[in-house]
Write an enzyme that holds these catalytic residues in place. Structure first.
Site, short mmCIF file in Angstrom:
data_model
loop_
_atom_site.label_atom_id
_atom_site.label_comp_id
_atom_site.label_asym_id
_atom_site.label_seq_id
_atom_site.Cartn_x
_atom_site.Cartn_y
_atom_site.Cartn_z
N HIS A 32 6.38 -53.80 56.30
CA HIS A 32 5.55 -54.13 57.46
C HIS A 32 4.25 -54.81 57.03
CE1 HIS A 32 3.68 -53.36 61.48
NE2 HIS A 32 2.58 -53.33 60.74
N GLU A 33 3.53 -54.19 56.12
CA GLU A 33 2.24 -54.76 55.72
C GLU A 33 2.42 -56.10 55.02
OE1 GLU A 33 -0.48 -53.73 56.85
OE2 GLU A 33 0.31 -51.87 57.69
N HIS A 93 1.77 -63.70 56.96
CA HIS A 93 1.06 -64.38 58.04
C HIS A 93 -0.22 -65.03 57.48
CE1 HIS A 93 0.13 -64.01 62.66
NE2 HIS A 93 0.26 -65.25 62.26
N HIS A 134 2.30 -58.90 57.45
CA HIS A 134 0.93 -59.36 57.70
C HIS A 134 0.49 -60.30 56.56
CE1 HIS A 134 -0.01 -56.93 61.16
NE2 HIS A 134 0.16 -55.78 60.54
#
Length: 674
Positions: free
Chosen positions: A464-465, A471, A468
């Site tokens: 999940h991280e 991104h 980020h």
């Protein structure tokens, strides 16, 4: 010249020179940076030339670089290495930074120039026109149109809000450390693996409890060890330690701070013409209205509660076989038992297959290589802000450097709980800046010489991280204002949630999920069972999440002039009014430790996770329909969405990628709410 923030770093990718940075440099660097930025703002505002994009908007984007370099590093310390010295600096500098920001955005002369540029955007490209609109919106939301009295009060409010947010964060960090469960006997940890017991002994020794065992607290209410601990009394103590953070009658109580924060935010919203802070906060999100947010949450809550109650009945039966009635601290333990009985899945038995180095190199990085062509080379010659921090250089498939990725994976008493990503250098062509991003997790440190084994949930968090991080790394924008994750709060979680899908993708899980001793891969039949069991427990997880999201909105829909006198009673009433007041399923965050909303930028926006998940679930369907883990799919996602930051409307970026607006059905199916 002693200021390491005076100029861009000469290190690769402008990585901050952490070897030159210590607590003593921050206040002088802030002093210098604030002075420089204030002078730049004055020159822009007083420019005798007619306002245009270059001398006003682009000039604003280029200003304050020294201050920006100082701030990103300092607040990285505040989150991940908050020593007593750093906390003292934070208390001093936070209100000063709030006052400086007010001096910029409440500057009427400057706002008049922004307005003049906004009135005539002919000849600007789309990104430039969007930047003008963004600045105009930001000035208005900051109070640039207020009269003198209104601006004076706005300055007072912002200064106090800054102080309170800092105080909430620092009290919570101290109470989380102080509330860690100390146990005298290893027998009290029965059910945990030998590695976990050894890690608890190491944690106790580091905390000054030599010969004992310490279970640190993670930020949300649920504590991972509750699924394995066989001693019911240990489970109760651990659960209550988590649940009562910030509520005790001592100098770490955060409830009065939370109440004052909510009241002051309501007053500030009213100054700006909004009925509530929630209305103000959601006015610039992708959600069309606050009513639309409530409509979605109110639709999901009854189905989630119904599923949670059905799960509770199965757990009650399991608990009664052990001779007691089900309590909240029993939920994870008996849920794991039922999971084993129904699906033949033992979560604890998965840990030996999830060793940190394999998870990173053969899982997280491997998926990014297959999907986007990225390669990762650890740079041991580059250092971070703490010895735990590792640095990787990231390159595109053609060998060109893309940026740096830093990983900070272990828990420590100077580090906030939870997991997060932030940027040390925000990509922009205007400033010729490459991306440098960080992932923080809070994994318990193993005993010396032992491998770091992750829980299933920690592996999900790592993926999940890193979503980020991608991104931020893929950002390809001109202006730093739009870089990477600088998108609306209810969109920012979307790319990270999408990246979770690759954890159990066949080519990925077979590559990293290998037993740390034997090297044997996680058997396919176990993976199949994990997938089959995915919906089990969604009633609990959706209900506890919605409890937190609805509690957040309750705090921030208070009318101006009202201050909650009894925050604990307010919390109970808010959960009851929303229909999510289950004793067995407390909210994911209670008021006392809800850092996301009281000290983390998510005020009235915690709904964002499930709002983003609509986009995420629909995107996962697209990948499945189009062949999954392929370069063609990855390049499309990167080009149309990840690289765009906020340089175009995020929902338009989604439409460009998906070919249509998102549909909610995939989310309902995923969470068993159809």
């Amino acid at each position: 010249m002693d200021n390491p923030f005076l100029y861009p770093s000469s290190l690769p990718y402008q990585l901050p020179p952490f070897e030159q940075i210590n607590e003593d440099v921050f206040l002088p660097a802030f002093d210098s940076g604030i002075r420089e930025h204030a002078a730049q703002i004055e020159r822009i505002a007083a420019n005798p030339q007619a306002p245009d994009f270059g001398n006003t908007i682009a000039a604003l984007e280029s200003s304050g670089q020294e201050l920006g370099r100082t701030a990103v590093v300092f607040f990285t310390f505040c989150a991940a290495h908050a020593t007593e010295g750093v906390q003292q600096i934070q208390q001093e500098i936070s209100p000063r930074l709030a006052a400086h920001e007010d001096a910029v955005y409440l500057n009427r002369q400057l706002f008049d120039r922004v307005e003049a540029v906004a009135a005539e955007t002919g000849g600007l490209d789309d990104e430039q026109a969007r930047l003008v609109s963004e600045y105009r919106r930001r000035f208005i939301r900051a109070g640039a149109r207020l009269d003198d009295a209104g601006q004076a009060r706005m300055r007072e409010l912002n200064a106090r809000l800054s102080e309170l947010g800092t105080e909430f964060s620092q009290r919570l960090l101290k109470d989380t450390n102080d509330s860690a469960l100390v146990l005298d006997d290893a027998a009290e940890l029965d059910g945990l693996s030998d590695d976990d017991v050894a890690a608890a002994a190491t944690a106790a020794k580091q905390a000054g409890h030599d010969g004992k065992y310490l279970l640190s607290l993670v930020l949300p209410t649920p504590q991972p060890a509750l699924a394995s601990l066989t001693r019911r009394e240990t489970r109760r103590r651990l659960h209550e330690a988590s649940l009562n953070r910030g509520f005790r009658d001592n100098d770490r109580n955060t409830l009065a701070i939370a109440a004052e924060l909510a009241a002051l935010r309501a007053e500030r919203a009213a100054l700006l013409g909004f009925a509530t802070h929630a209305e103000y906060a959601t006015d610039d999100q992708t959600a069309p209205t606050l009513d639309a947010i409530h409509e979605m949450l109110d639709k999901l809550a009854p189905a989630a509660v119904r599923n949670a109650k059905a799960e509770a009945e199965e757990l009650r039966e399991a608990a009664r076989r052990n001779g007691h009635e089900l309590a909240a601290w029993d939920w994870a333990y008996y849920s794991e038992q039922v999971r084993r009985e129904k699906f033949d899945v033992d979560s604890a038995a998965l840990r030996p297959y999830f060793e940190l180095e394999r998870v990173l190199n053969d899982g997280v990085f491997y998926a990014a290589n297959r999907l986007y062509g990225l390669t990762f080379t650890e740079r041991t010659d580059l250092t971070g802000y703490h010895p735990d921090v590792r640095v990787w250089e990231v390159k595109d498939d053609d060998g060109t450097g893309l940026g740096l990725f830093l990983g900070d994976y272990y828990t420590r008493n100077t580090k906030n709980g939870g997991a997060w990503m932030n940027s040390l250098v925000h990509q922009s062509r205007l400033l010729d800046a490459p991306p440098v991003v960080i992932n923080n997790l809070n994994i318990s440190r193993p005993a010396a010489g032992e491998p770091t084994l992750l829980s299933f949930g920690e592996v999900v968090t790592a993926f999940h991280e890193f979503g980020h991080a991608l991104h931020g790394l893929f950002s390809d924008v001109t202006y730093p204002q739009f870089s990477g994750t600088a998108v609306p709060r209810d969109f920012v979680e979307y790319p990270s949630q999408v990246n979770e899908m690759w954890m159990l993708w066949p080519e990925v899980v077979s590559n990293f999920a290998k037993h740390h001793v034997t090297g044997e891969p996680l058997p396919q039949d176990v993976i199949d069972k994990v997938n089959a069991a995915a919906v089990w427990g969604e009633g609990f997880s959706t209900t506890e999440y919605l409890g937190a999201a609805l509690l957040d909105l309750a705090w921030h829909e208070l009318p101006p002039g009202e201050t909650v006198q009894d925050p604990e009673a307010f919390e109970a009433a808010a959960l009851a009014a929303a229909g999510v007041d289950l004793d067995l399923v407390p909210p994911r965050y209670r008021t006392g430790y809800f850092k996301h909303i009281f000290a983390g930028g998510y005020a009235a926006s915690y709904y964002a996770y499930i709002w983003s998940e609509v986009l995420d679930a629909d995107t996962v369907e697209w990948f499945r329909e189009n062949g999954g883990l392929t370069r063609e799919n990855g390049d499309r996602f990167r080009t149309e969405l990840l690289s765009r930051g906020n340089s175009i409307d995020p929902l338009q970026a989604f439409r460009n990628f998906r070919g249509r607006d998102a549909q909610i059905q995939p989310l309902l199916d995923r969470r068993g709410l159809a």
